[in-house]
Design a protein around this motif. Sequence first.
Motif, PDB file in Angstrom:
ATOM      1  N   ILE A 137       0.840  -1.187   0.000  1.00  0.00           N
ATOM      2  CA  ILE A 137       0.000   0.000   0.000  1.00  0.00           C
ATOM      3  C   ILE A 137       0.881   1.246   0.000  1.00  0.00           C
ATOM      4  N   GLN A 138       0.601   2.144  -0.905  1.00  0.00           N
ATOM      5  CA  GLN A 138       1.278   3.440  -0.944  1.00  0.00           C
ATOM      6  C   GLN A 138       0.233   4.528  -0.744  1.00  0.00           C
ATOM      7  N   ILE A 139       0.386   5.316   0.327  1.00  0.00           N
ATOM      8  CA  ILE A 139      -0.543   6.422   0.564  1.00  0.00           C
ATOM      9  C   ILE A 139      -0.048   7.636  -0.222  1.00  0.00           C
ATOM     10  N   LEU A 140      -0.843   8.070  -1.165  1.00  0.00           N
ATOM     11  CA  LEU A 140      -0.457   9.187  -2.028  1.00  0.00           C
ATOM     12  C   LEU A 140      -0.774  10.527  -1.384  1.00  0.00           C
ATOM     13  N   ARG A 141      -1.946  10.603  -0.726  1.00  0.00           N
ATOM     14  CA  ARG A 141      -2.350  11.848  -0.070  1.00  0.00           C
ATOM     15  C   ARG A 141      -3.182  11.505   1.155  1.00  0.00           C
ATOM     16  N   ALA A 142      -2.961  12.256   2.227  1.00  0.00           N
ATOM     17  CA  ALA A 142      -3.799  12.173   3.423  1.00  0.00           C
ATOM     18  C   ALA A 142      -3.952  13.595   3.921  1.00  0.00           C
ATOM     19  N   ASN A 143      -5.059  14.244   3.530  1.00  0.00           N
ATOM     20  CA  ASN A 143      -5.218  15.677   3.743  1.00  0.00           C
ATOM     21  C   ASN A 143      -6.457  16.010   4.575  1.00  0.00           C
ATOM     22  N   TYR A 144      -6.314  17.087   5.302  1.00  0.00           N
ATOM     23  CA  TYR A 144      -7.427  17.653   6.063  1.00  0.00           C
ATOM     24  C   TYR A 144      -7.651  19.070   5.549  1.00  0.00           C
ATOM     25  N   PHE A 145      -8.904  19.472   5.358  1.00  0.00           N
ATOM     26  CA  PHE A 145      -9.156  20.842   4.930  1.00  0.00           C
ATOM     27  C   PHE A 145     -10.513  21.298   5.449  1.00  0.00           C
TER      28      PHE A 145
END
Length: 797
Positions: A137-145
């Motif tokens: 598994i590769q996490i590309l983005r983990a964002n909060y907005f």
Amino acid sequence: MEKKKWKSSLLGLIALSGLVISTVYPGFSTSISAVEQVPEPIAKEESASIVQLHVPNQKALDTLMELDIDLAHRVHEHDGVWEVDAVVTPSEIAMLKVKGITVKNTLINEQQWQERTAERGSAIQQQSQVSAAEDKIQILRANYFTNQSGDFLYIEAKSTAGITSSTALTALWNENGVDKSATLSRKVDYGEYLYHYLLLPIDGKPKSVTINSNLGGTSSQAVTEWLGDDKPGNPKKHYVKDFVDHYMDPTELYERAEKLVKEFPDLVEIIDMPNKTNGYRRHAQATMGSVTTSAVVVTSKAWGHEGGNDISVVFKNPNKNNSSLKVSVDGKNIVVELATNSSGGTTSTASQVVAALNSEASSLVSATTYRGNGGTGIVAPANVVLTDNLKAPNHISRDPFTVKAIRIGKHRDGSKPGVLGYSQEHAREWVTPLVTIETAERLLRNYGHDGETKQLVNNLDIFLVPSVNPDGAHYSFYDYNMQRRNMTNHCGPNASDPGYRNNWGVDLNRNHSVGSVFDGYIGASTSCTSDTYAGPFENSEPEAKNLVWLADKNPNIKFAMNIHSYGGYFMWSPGAYDAQRNTLPRPSAGEEAFYWAASDQILNDIQDHRGTVILPSRTGPIPDVLYSAAGNSADYLWYEKGIYAWNFEVGADLWNKETNRWTAVGFQPGFEEGHEEAMEFANGLIGMIKVAYNHAKDHQRPSSKAVPGSGKYTGPIDVKLEASEPATIYYTLDGSRPTFESEKIRLSGTREFAESLRINKTTTINWFAVDAAGNIEKNYNPIGNGKNYNSVNITIK
């Protein structure tokens, strides 16, 4: 709701006709008998195709319905001319032509089945290669907005196994001290897997997320603030779907189900049903000889995979004059030395060889003449190894199969209303199991983050049976794609040679005990080689008994969907009628209204996927839109159990703009089309589950009124009793208290609305209404002494 088991007295109408048509051999004999026939070569096996028949008029249609032709679930009428899809051999086509019924189009042939099989095999191989590799598994983005409407979490992650639809990624995070989880959606563009993603509103910023794959891969990453000018607007609801990427045989289906149990132990369990199937197995056989009267059929006592396939049989000339018939057995090798005359020529007849084999080799085999003929022909030398003719790979078990139900719910103890979805009663309908397994995946993988799904799973007891008929389905996938029935051979020795191997089995949707062929209803056959064979007696088959057991064991089941293909129909009871077209009892006007109201929800959900519309002409009670289906399972559930039971026919016709006509899709369309059908009818099945949920929380009592009401009238009038919602109205015309034993307002005619009451003399009408959820108008107690029912006085001067 009171239901009765209806038995017709028309015992003389047990069969559609006496005609028995083999889908393998021509001849169309009126019965399988021991009558001596003129010697003729044993006909070669024929392949079957799905064709569209041109039926010129109603008389020809009636003729077609009387024949044991294997009709698909698609009938279309235009200006008195009928188009009927059927599974036929060249010999049957020739016979139908004599009766004025011709082939308009060939829809699916054996070559196309081979293409479907190859397409499936390629997908399985790709999935196998992916599964064998380590899932990373590769996490590309983990964002909060934060935007104008709230706080959101956005994740993109990529799996090395993401090319397969069955690979599911789940995100886990902590939100203000509360552990949360959600399944990511899979993004594919023009066949290329891009990534999995998730966009959800949240109540607080998580520090990190962990992504787990159902194949074992895992990865974690800190959540960062999303910065920049291009902030997303208010996102759409996050709902994951699309978990199937190829046709699955029953072995694969139930392996997938078991994996779901391991992944979601708090929400799902597997129910092993008690009646094992006969198994994907056959006795090993051979027909020795090429002429009917001199042929001998040899059948192993053991199943093929348990030793029958190892048996060899030799018919030989001993090269001696005046030799007598002799049988010797050495291990699993049987040698028959044929009798000879003074010139050394063989003289043993088929009947004599049969008798000798049954006397001297009975521990290994049994023998018969070809289809019960007199066996007067002289047997020729021959050498064979018996075979069960089964082609499935070794990982497909030959043993009796345990049919399983997937049970989904937060409370699986019978305390919540039950919903049942079951598919593949007919083996060749490859799309239908995908509907149930896709539905199971959606319910479980959306539970953690979708409020509506959580409501359904928390408040219902959901039963899904991916394949009612696993033996027949395995046979359809690996041996004969047009297999409709199970694999149990009830024919006996005279119709049990290997040439009939594609003609054995029971139509499980004709084997039930309500409105059956044994009660005089049509649409099923008593011929053991017919594709609508109802079995030797009602409920004879373990697969049918399993459905009965499931309904008996779980009386909380109130709704059911029987999923079939193809044609794009949505139907309900009654499902059978007799030769005079007298149907099983119609639902009351209120019950019929509920069926129609629920249809609106379900069919709209189907349309939401790609715009497919189930036509009004293909929606309604079975006899009104298709044909009689004696002994079908939905009728059993409705009349015996009081379960609102529908029938899907997935695979609606596709409109071809170039030809300006509707095009049938067939039982096994290319997977691109099959996938779309699975997605839209999974929508529909979840739509039925929503109907069940709304039904369960319905505590609103109906109201009703008489139109016109009380008054004085100069002559006879028609009074309508109208309800505020779909409801059954019980009434009396003699001034007595209405009860559940009173008359009910019925339909005024086929596909018409509720009847009016014709009042010819001064009458008091008393009545009350009960909705589908069991709420009674005004809290009236029909079995008590209260008088809070409705009443009007009609005075006729």
